[in-house]
Design an enzyme around this catalytic site. Sequence first.
Site, PDB file in Angstrom:
ATOM      1  N   SER A   1       0.794  -1.239   0.000  1.00  0.00           N
ATOM      2  CA  SER A   1       0.000   0.000   0.000  1.00  0.00           C
ATOM      3  C   SER A   1       0.818   1.276   0.000  1.00  0.00           C
ATOM      4  CB  SER A   1      -0.957  -0.001   1.192  1.00  0.00           C
ATOM      5  OG  SER A   1      -2.010  -0.902   0.969  1.00  0.00           O
TER       6      SER A   1
ATOM      7  N   ALA B   1      -6.294 -12.928  -5.237  1.00  0.00           N
ATOM      8  CA  ALA B   1      -6.877 -13.175  -6.556  1.00  0.00           C
ATOM      9  C   ALA B   1      -6.520 -12.044  -7.520  1.00  0.00           C
ATOM     10  CB  ALA B   1      -8.394 -13.293  -6.452  1.00  0.00           C
TER      11      ALA B   1
END
Length: 374
Positions: free
Chosen positions: A81, A153
């Site tokens: 992040s 994913a």
Amino acid sequence: MPTLRTVLSIPVLVALLLTPTAPGATPAAGFSDTVLPLLVSEGGAPAAALLAQDRHGTRRAWRYADAGRGIARADHFRAGSVTKTFVATVVLQLAAEHRLSLSDTVEQHLPGLLPRLRAGTRHSGEESRITLRDLLTHTSGIADFTDATQGLAPLTPLQAVRIALTLPSGRAGHHSYSSTNYVLLGMVIRQVTGRSYAAEAQRRIIAPLGLTGTSFPGSRRSLPSPHGRAYAADGSDVTELDPRVAGAAGELVSTLDDLDRFYAALLGGDLLPPRRLREMLDTRAAQGAYGLGLYPARLPCGLTVWGHNGRIAGGYVRVAATADGGRVLTFRVNTDAKTDPRLERALLAAEFCPRTWQNERAGNGDPEPGHSFE
């Protein structure tokens, strides 16, 4: 296993303080260098490393590791992040160029993407009025798509947004950290410029600052050389990873040197006009918790440092800097396992508040619990 009180004893600290440094030699270890081994011995990380620098170019690099699982200063790693600070900087540069406004709604740039809001959120039954500022400050109320994917994913930006919209919404106007906000900002950057957020960050930040170890890998699963290994919380090797699990919210690959240089330049005023940098450090919209791609941490000595952290499969990194960028610290571990948040706060306090840290250790006090953002 040593305790905080044992490792950070007064004799050790006094010895560190009194160790002379010859001209031109590597600076003596500081308090943060003393705390760093605890991320391994008590935090359970396979390895930890830090790089600190000040405005005079003085640098200290240290690493500590279990046998055979080390990391080096020059290693490339996934920064998670921390990507958000790069994306926010691009958005603020576009605002400074009057190519967008932070008060623009998402609907203006990505028409029809966000549906009418559900009952109980913002303006029920009306078109979404979520603004770019709401995205930057994590006050949009849009759910975090990684709550569903656990960051495992690979997704397109549109898929990530669609998954987020199936999850319960948060309270609009209230700070709630969500990586979906920055995926949307990446889409806005493309819409406004005709180029991807990665291309814009490369052109506007990475190339001008000479961040030769920093890149947006897209779908490339391997890390550039040199690099160490990355481990999941269960100890499995997850060095190979599809960066599309995070996209504009966490795709970045970088190095300790580059992240120090980027945050020093950003907070030093090299990337944004003064007005836009002040906006970046304004936390009022997020109730004091978050600015625009940066968040503050108030340390025991009263100093507030600014930066971001990043957790992605196989790693955790934290960057913190003084408000003027004059002093920066980046540290990382090569695991995504969560450890006692007091260790991170202890390391930052030891680096930026050495006198306070010395006094606290003299009183045998434990580090205060810290606040950790994902």
